[in-house]
Motif scaffolding. Structure first.
Motif, PDB file in Angstrom:
ATOM      1  N   GLY A 100      26.990 -21.295  23.204  1.00 45.89           N
ATOM      2  CA  GLY A 100      26.127 -20.603  24.116  1.00 45.89           C
ATOM      3  C   GLY A 100      24.662 -21.013  23.755  1.00 45.89           C
ATOM      4  N   ASP A 101      24.477 -22.016  23.604  1.00 47.30           N
ATOM      5  CA  ASP A 101      23.066 -22.667  23.337  1.00 47.30           C
ATOM      6  C   ASP A 101      22.326 -21.807  22.186  1.00 47.30           C
ATOM      7  OD1 ASP A 101      23.085 -24.752  25.197  1.00 47.30           O
ATOM      8  OD2 ASP A 101      22.247 -23.672  26.661  1.00 47.30           O
ATOM      9  N   LEU A 102      22.830 -21.504  21.343  1.00 48.14           N
ATOM     10  CA  LEU A 102      22.521 -20.750  20.089  1.00 48.14           C
ATOM     11  C   LEU A 102      22.509 -21.370  18.818  1.00 48.14           C
ATOM     12  CD1 LEU A 102      24.028 -17.114  20.606  1.00 48.14           C
ATOM     13  CD2 LEU A 102      21.819 -17.564  21.009  1.00 48.14           C
ATOM     14  N   LEU A 103      23.262 -22.426  18.759  1.00 53.48           N
ATOM     15  CA  LEU A 103      23.196 -22.965  17.296  1.00 53.48           C
ATOM     16  C   LEU A 103      21.919 -23.603  16.925  1.00 53.48           C
ATOM     17  CD1 LEU A 103      25.152 -24.338  15.188  1.00 53.48           C
ATOM     18  CD2 LEU A 103      25.207 -26.388  16.237  1.00 53.48           C
ATOM     19  N   PRO A 162      30.141 -14.225  31.280  1.00 51.18           N
ATOM     20  CA  PRO A 162      31.364 -14.616  32.262  1.00 51.18           C
ATOM     21  C   PRO A 162      32.017 -15.990  32.065  1.00 51.18           C
ATOM     22  CG  PRO A 162      29.461 -14.607  33.458  1.00 51.18           C
ATOM     23  CD  PRO A 162      28.911 -14.257  31.991  1.00 51.18           C
ATOM     24  N   ASP A 163      33.267 -16.136  32.437  1.00 53.67           N
ATOM     25  CA  ASP A 163      33.551 -17.499  32.777  1.00 53.67           C
ATOM     26  C   ASP A 163      33.160 -18.033  34.114  1.00 53.67           C
ATOM     27  OD1 ASP A 163      34.965 -17.670  30.387  1.00 53.67           O
ATOM     28  OD2 ASP A 163      36.910 -17.113  30.981  1.00 53.67           O
ATOM     29  N   PRO A 223      33.227 -20.389  29.421  1.00 52.49           N
ATOM     30  CA  PRO A 223      31.924 -19.694  29.232  1.00 52.49           C
ATOM     31  C   PRO A 223      30.993 -20.276  29.967  1.00 52.49           C
ATOM     32  CG  PRO A 223      32.838 -19.682  27.290  1.00 52.49           C
ATOM     33  CD  PRO A 223      33.778 -20.433  28.119  1.00 52.49           C
ATOM     34  N   ALA A 224      29.992 -19.504  30.553  1.00 52.72           N
ATOM     35  CA  ALA A 224      28.841 -20.180  31.745  1.00 52.72           C
ATOM     36  C   ALA A 224      28.020 -21.048  30.883  1.00 52.72           C
ATOM     37  CB  ALA A 224      28.229 -18.874  32.117  1.00 52.72           C
ATOM     38  N   SER A 225      27.854 -20.833  29.673  1.00 57.27           N
ATOM     39  CA  SER A 225      26.796 -21.775  29.020  1.00 57.27           C
ATOM     40  C   SER A 225      27.228 -22.923  28.887  1.00 57.27           C
ATOM     41  CB  SER A 225      26.530 -21.137  27.634  1.00 57.27           C
ATOM     42  OG  SER A 225      27.784 -20.971  26.936  1.00 57.27           O
ATOM     43  N   VAL A 226      28.506 -23.334  29.184  1.00 58.51           N
ATOM     44  CA  VAL A 226      29.163 -24.582  29.042  1.00 58.51           C
ATOM     45  C   VAL A 226      28.246 -25.683  30.096  1.00 58.51           C
ATOM     46  CG1 VAL A 226      30.979 -24.486  30.759  1.00 58.51           C
ATOM     47  CG2 VAL A 226      31.223 -25.872  29.154  1.00 58.51           C
ATOM     48  N   THR A 236      29.915 -26.490  37.682  1.00 56.39           N
ATOM     49  CA  THR A 236      30.256 -25.247  37.448  1.00 56.39           C
ATOM     50  C   THR A 236      30.106 -24.402  38.740  1.00 56.39           C
ATOM     51  OG1 THR A 236      28.295 -24.204  36.465  1.00 56.39           O
ATOM     52  CG2 THR A 236      29.806 -25.350  34.930  1.00 56.39           C
ATOM     53  N   VAL A 237      31.196 -23.443  39.086  1.00 57.29           N
ATOM     54  CA  VAL A 237      30.800 -22.610  40.070  1.00 57.29           C
ATOM     55  C   VAL A 237      31.222 -21.350  39.672  1.00 57.29           C
ATOM     56  CG1 VAL A 237      31.692 -21.691  42.295  1.00 57.29           C
ATOM     57  CG2 VAL A 237      31.547 -24.321  41.884  1.00 57.29           C
ATOM     58  N   PRO A 238      30.281 -19.965  39.840  1.00 58.94           N
ATOM     59  CA  PRO A 238      30.648 -18.856  39.447  1.00 58.94           C
ATOM     60  C   PRO A 238      32.016 -18.307  40.048  1.00 58.94           C
ATOM     61  CG  PRO A 238      28.492 -18.931  40.228  1.00 58.94           C
ATOM     62  CD  PRO A 238      29.072 -20.165  40.572  1.00 58.94           C
ATOM     63  N   VAL A 239      32.753 -17.509  39.384  1.00 61.02           N
ATOM     64  CA  VAL A 239      34.046 -16.819  39.805  1.00 61.02           C
ATOM     65  C   VAL A 239      33.862 -15.380  39.787  1.00 61.02           C
ATOM     66  CG1 VAL A 239      36.547 -16.665  39.372  1.00 61.02           C
ATOM     67  CG2 VAL A 239      35.129 -18.746  38.686  1.00 61.02           C
ATOM     68  N   THR A 240      34.010 -14.723  41.162  1.00 66.01           N
ATOM     69  CA  THR A 240      33.747 -13.236  41.107  1.00 66.01           C
ATOM     70  C   THR A 240      34.813 -12.806  40.369  1.00 66.01           C
ATOM     71  OG1 THR A 240      32.747 -13.439  43.333  1.00 66.01           O
ATOM     72  CG2 THR A 240      33.591 -11.310  43.089  1.00 66.01           C
ATOM     73  N   GLY A 241      34.525 -11.619  39.440  1.00 69.59           N
ATOM     74  CA  GLY A 241      35.657 -10.885  38.940  1.00 69.59           C
ATOM     75  C   GLY A 241      36.300 -11.641  37.701  1.00 69.59           C
ATOM     76  N   ALA A 242      35.675 -12.733  37.325  1.00 74.01           N
ATOM     77  CA  ALA A 242      36.236 -13.591  36.222  1.00 74.01           C
ATOM     78  C   ALA A 242      36.063 -12.589  34.843  1.00 74.01           C
ATOM     79  CB  ALA A 242      35.549 -14.741  36.034  1.00 74.01           C
ATOM     80  N   ALA A 243      36.922 -13.029  33.939  1.00 70.70           N
ATOM     81  CA  ALA A 243      36.937 -12.334  32.699  1.00 70.70           C
ATOM     82  C   ALA A 243      35.489 -12.760  31.869  1.00 70.70           C
ATOM     83  CB  ALA A 243      38.391 -12.832  31.881  1.00 70.70           C
ATOM     84  N   THR A 244      35.459 -12.207  30.654  1.00 71.04           N
ATOM     85  CA  THR A 244      34.318 -12.441  29.846  1.00 71.04           C
ATOM     86  C   THR A 244      34.799 -12.875  28.551  1.00 71.04           C
ATOM     87  OG1 THR A 244      34.108 -10.116  29.229  1.00 71.04           O
ATOM     88  CG2 THR A 244      32.653 -10.619  31.206  1.00 71.04           C
ATOM     89  N   THR A 245      33.975 -13.723  27.837  1.00 69.30           N
ATOM     90  CA  THR A 245      34.411 -13.746  26.363  1.00 69.30           C
ATOM     91  C   THR A 245      32.922 -13.439  25.533  1.00 69.30           C
ATOM     92  OG1 THR A 245      33.546 -16.170  26.859  1.00 69.30           O
ATOM     93  CG2 THR A 245      35.853 -15.892  27.160  1.00 69.30           C
TER      94      THR A 245
END
Length: 283
Positions: A100-103, A162-163, A223-226, A236-245
């Motif tokens: 998540g760009d946190l390392l 979100p994914d 995950p979106a940060s990928v 990447t394309v956002p997915v409406t209603g996608a699960a979160t991690t």
């Protein structure tokens, strides 16, 4: 019971053949058979049903196999954790591109702490990180829940996101501003070690996954940060209603290292929802 007896029992229980178990253990068959008989007498139970042609576990044997393997793994992990405690550094396990760009922020925050030590970042395949923790080969790990198993581990949540769909730039959906899950009907999705096959490719690490996506063999929900780590031929394309991690930093609840505690604190401080140190969650 001692560890030798358990090791002998587990070998026979897994092989269901005394000859193969003896070969696996590097011993002769008679002392192996005597050890199992002594174990059964001392416990007062029958662990195996034996015929001239087969060996099978009893219900009691099934229970001892499960508990015995856990006990042997715990003994091995205890030794490794003791060795890790004697090492002045820490080992942080993670998969590639899942931080998540946190390392970088976590390591910088940790470096400013008086308890800071050298941190070895160990990049492994999918599903390896929690195993390294339980085996005592890593001090902490970055995991993605609910996709990874945090059972029995202590952890702190760092980031929920979100994914998104990861696609080749030439894919029919790559030009869309967003898509829905139904838009992915008919697409080959990958599956991971430990998950049931779904008709798509088995993926063991991030590099393999990105190569398969680039070749048009699969698409993935990640995950979106990928998006910050993608190859130029992917998007990447956002997915409406996608699960979160949720990204977490996990560690063994038995750990007693001041440096490890400081690393966890640094991770929490570096997270987007930084605040007071939260109570430890245990999976």
């Amino acid at each position: 019971m001692d560890s030798r007896e358990l090791t002998y029992f587990v070998a026979v229980a897994e092989e269901l053949n005394f000859g193969r178990a003896a070969t696996r253990l590097g011993i002769a068959q008679p002392p192996l058979s005597r050890t199992i008989q002594q174990l059964e007498r001392r416990l007062g139970i029958t662990l195996f049903t034996r015929t001239s042609r087969s060996v099978a576990l009893t219900a009691a044997g099934e229970v001892l196999l499960y508990e015995g393997k856990r006990a042997l793994e715990a003994l091995t992990a205890a030794g490794r954790r003791a060795q890790r405690a004697g090492d002045p550094g820490l080992v942080l396990a993670m998969k590639a591109t899942i931080d998540g760009d946190l390392l970088e922020k976590i390591l910088a925050q940790f470096a400013a702490d008086p308890a800071a030590v050298e941190v070895e970042v160990r990049i492994g395949g999918i599903g390896e990180q929690a195993m390294l923790l339980r085996a005592g080969e890593a001090d902490a790990a970055l995991l993605r829940l609910p996709h990874e198993d945090a059972d029995g581990l202590a952890y702190e949540e760092l980031l929920t996101e979100p994914d998104v769909a990861v696609l080749p730039r030439t894919h029919r959906l790559a030009v869309r501003d967003s898509i829905t899950m139904s838009d992915l009907d008919g697409e080959q999705l990958p599956y991971w070690p430990g998950s049931p096959p779904n008709g798509g490719p088995l993926v063991r690490d991030a590099a393999q996954l990105m190569q398969l996506i680039s070749l048009g063999r699969t698409v993935a929900l990640l995950p979106a940060s990928v998006q910050h780590h993608l190859r130029t031929d992917l998007t990447t394309v956002p997915v409406t209603g996608a699960a979160t991690t949720t990204l977490v930093i996990a560690w063994s609840p038995d750990a007693r290292s001041h440096s490890l505690a400081a690393l966890v604190q640094a991770a929490v401080t570096a997270s987007p929802s930084a605040g007071p140190f939260r109570s430890t969650r245990t999976g």
